[in-house]
Design an enzyme around this catalytic site. Structure first.
Site, short mmCIF file in Angstrom:
data_model
loop_
_atom_site.label_atom_id
_atom_site.label_comp_id
_atom_site.label_asym_id
_atom_site.label_seq_id
_atom_site.Cartn_x
_atom_site.Cartn_y
_atom_site.Cartn_z
N GLU A 279 0.85 -1.21 0.00
CA GLU A 279 0.00 0.00 0.00
C GLU A 279 0.88 1.25 0.00
OE1 GLU A 279 -2.00 -0.50 3.71
OE2 GLU A 279 -3.12 -2.26 3.04
N PRO A 280 1.67 1.47 -1.04
CA PRO A 280 2.56 2.63 -1.03
C PRO A 280 1.81 3.93 -1.29
CG PRO A 280 2.69 1.53 -3.15
CD PRO A 280 1.75 0.69 -2.31
N GLY A 281 2.22 4.98 -0.61
CA GLY A 281 1.65 6.30 -0.86
C GLY A 281 2.74 7.28 -1.23
N ARG A 282 3.44 7.73 -0.17
CA ARG A 282 4.45 8.78 -0.31
C ARG A 282 5.46 8.54 -1.44
NH1 ARG A 282 5.93 11.72 4.06
NH2 ARG A 282 4.98 10.12 5.38
N ARG A 318 2.45 19.50 7.10
CA ARG A 318 3.55 18.63 7.57
C ARG A 318 4.59 19.34 8.45
NH1 ARG A 318 6.79 16.13 4.83
NH2 ARG A 318 6.69 14.16 5.95
N TYR A 322 4.68 17.68 12.05
CA TYR A 322 5.81 16.76 12.31
C TYR A 322 7.16 17.47 12.35
CZ TYR A 322 2.37 13.80 9.78
OH TYR A 322 1.25 13.17 9.32
N CYS A 349 -2.79 32.39 11.95
CA CYS A 349 -2.54 32.94 13.29
C CYS A 349 -2.07 31.85 14.26
CB CYS A 349 -3.80 33.63 13.79
SG CYS A 349 -4.35 34.87 12.64
N GLU A 350 -0.96 31.24 13.94
CA GLU A 350 -0.35 30.21 14.79
C GLU A 350 1.17 30.33 14.62
OE1 GLU A 350 -1.97 27.82 16.62
OE2 GLU A 350 -3.99 28.26 15.87
N TYR A 378 0.61 13.91 1.13
CA TYR A 378 0.16 14.51 2.40
C TYR A 378 0.25 16.04 2.35
CZ TYR A 378 0.68 9.61 3.41
OH TYR A 378 0.59 8.25 3.33
C1 LIG Z 1 -2.71 1.47 6.44
C2 LIG Z 1 -1.81 2.33 5.65
N1 LIG Z 1 -1.35 1.87 4.48
C3 LIG Z 1 -0.53 2.63 3.70
C4 LIG Z 1 -0.13 3.89 4.09
C5 LIG Z 1 0.77 4.67 3.20
O1 LIG Z 1 1.98 4.98 3.77
P1 LIG Z 1 3.12 5.72 2.95
O2 LIG Z 1 2.52 6.93 2.35
O3 LIG Z 1 4.14 6.04 3.96
O4 LIG Z 1 3.62 4.76 1.91
C6 LIG Z 1 -0.57 4.40 5.31
C7 LIG Z 1 -0.13 5.74 5.76
O5 LIG Z 1 -0.30 6.19 6.83
C8 LIG Z 1 -1.44 3.60 6.12
O6 LIG Z 1 -1.89 4.06 7.28
#
Ligand SMILES: Cc1ncc(COP(=O)(O)O)c(C=O)c1O
Length: 401
Positions: A279-282, A318, A322, A349-350, A378
């Site tokens: 499940e890649p995102g970033r 971000r 973080y 205003c932070e 993100y």
């Molecule tokens: C369940 C799950 N899968 C996949 C991801 C994707 O993570 P990343 O964007 O670091 O690859 C996340 C991110 O928080 C997640 O919570």
């Protein structure tokens, strides 16, 4: 400087085949995320070939822009969602229900009911209470639901505590100590619950994989043990989390990292003979986006030089959330001007509303533009309208055209 950015003739260029950003500064109508599909195509192909045999379910939470989703779908990617809103967006982008994995700790009755009606690929279950809820809904519809158990192996990884998810103290995943109870429940409810897989997501922005290897070693045993009682079990979803270099983008180093990651996955999981899912995102989208913002004011004080821009934590959370680092570039190189140290801050205003502190930039002025790099993941997906500021625009292009 990141390889996706370069200055030519005093102008900043961006993309896989870097293009001048001047057309967008000239037509500027407010802060905008600008995404290059060519970078996403390149990253997707690289990941797909490194993780041979693994089905990629893109984690939509990283960036849910519809054009990006349609593009990934056309490339053969599948999708990981965490809400009914994301399910609807996935369908709208052309993903088939059978290509949707539904993750997330707080699924409501309505969300589960919709997922079951659609017969999606799999629901990743995060607790016994959720399993009971899924079972009740499946029973009421006289259906059997494909599920995976998201397990929490209590392994730490070297990342920011807010994006670590695989520890006892995190809300995510099922504690291994609860597994016996879960097994009992599954046995009693086979008619409605089909255990197809186990899943794991240790956290995000992983740049080192000893924790991942350890977690996989623990969960492999769990998988093999479960398979004795549940022969239908055949999927292993190892989540997302592969990190990128934000501080000084070195794309070669990231490719080595991808190769190292793939090696850990293949060494640990290939012997299982399971269907592998990720499940890649970033990693797929972060480098593909930038946030363009206009300088409103220069504010020198006896202590600091502030650059105040028209975008802030409302558009890119971000750094505030973080203390994340993003490289900041001026769209005009201005290399003939002296370099100064600046805090780049927004209008919100932070005091947490900053993009970067003590950044060395050539002297600049109001009306010039800055870009915040590597904000394709993100970024917009976490944007909000705090202080009743408008959401940023999104512009998608393909630097190969
Ligand atoms: C369940 C799950 N899968 C996949 C991801 C994707 O993570 P990343 O964007 O670091 O690859 C996340 C991110 O928080 C997640 O919570």
């Amino acid at each position: 400087m990141s390889s996706y950015f370069k200055y030519t003739g005093n102008e900043l260029h961006f993309g896989l085949n870097p293009k001048s950003l001047s057309a967008w500064t000239k037509s500027y109508q407010g802060p905008a995320y600008i995404y290059d599909l060519a970078i996403i195509a390149d990253r997707y192909s690289k990941m797909k070939s490194a993780l041979k045999g693994v089905d990629l379910y893109y984690a939509m939470k990283a960036n849910s822009n519809i054009e990006i989703l349609k593009f990934l779908q056309k490339m053969g990617c599948k999708i990981d969602v965490v809400s009914l809103g994301e399910i609807e967006r996935a369908l709208q982008a052309g993903f088939a229900a059978k290509d949707i994995v539904f993750s997330g700790v707080g699924k409501t009755v309505k969300e589960i009911s919709n997922a079951i009606d659609l017969s999606i690929h799999q629901i990743n279950v995060e607790s016994l209470a959720e399993l009971v809820r899924i079972c009740e809904i499946a029973k009421s519809k006289n259906k059997q639901v494909a599920i995976a158990l998201r397990l929490n192996p209590n392994i730490s990884i070297d990342t920011h505590p807010y994006i670590a998810t695989g520890l006892h103290e995190n809300k995510f995943g099922i504690e291994l100590s609860v597994l016996e109870e879960i097994k009992k429940f599954l046995l009693q409810n086979r008619q409605h619950l089909s255990l197809k897989g186990i899943s794991l997501h240790l956290g995000s922005q992983m740049l080192e994989f000893s924790g991942l290897r350890e977690a996989l070693q623990i969960l492999k045993k769990v998988y093999l043990d479960l398979k004795l009682q549940y022969p239908e079990l055949h999927r292993f979803d190892f989540g997302g989390g592969l990190g990128i270099h934000y501080e000084s983008t070195d794309l070669k180093k990231e490719e080595f990292l991808l190769a190292e990651y793939a090696q850990v996955i293949h060494q640990e999981l290939s012997p299982l003979g399971a269907e592998l899912q990720s499940e890649p995102g970033r990693w797929l989208v972060a480098h593909a986006g930038l946030l363009m913002t206009e300088i409103q004011y220069l504010k020198p004080t006896p202590y600091k030089n502030f650059i105040i821009v028209d975008s802030g934590m409302n558009h890119l959370l971000r750094p505030a959330l973080y203390e994340a680092y993003h490289q900041i570039y001026s769209t005009r190189e201005n290399s003939d001007k002296p370099v100064n140290s600046y805090d780049v801050v927004g209008p919100i205003c932070e005091s947490a509303d900053f993009f970067g502190k003590s950044r060395s930039l050539h002297e600049t002025q109001a009306g010039e533009f800055l870009v915040i790099a590597d904000t394709g993941a993100y970024g917009f997906s976490m944007a909000n309208t705090y202080n009743l500021q408008s959401l940023p625009q999104e512009i998608v292009f393909d630097s190969r055209d």
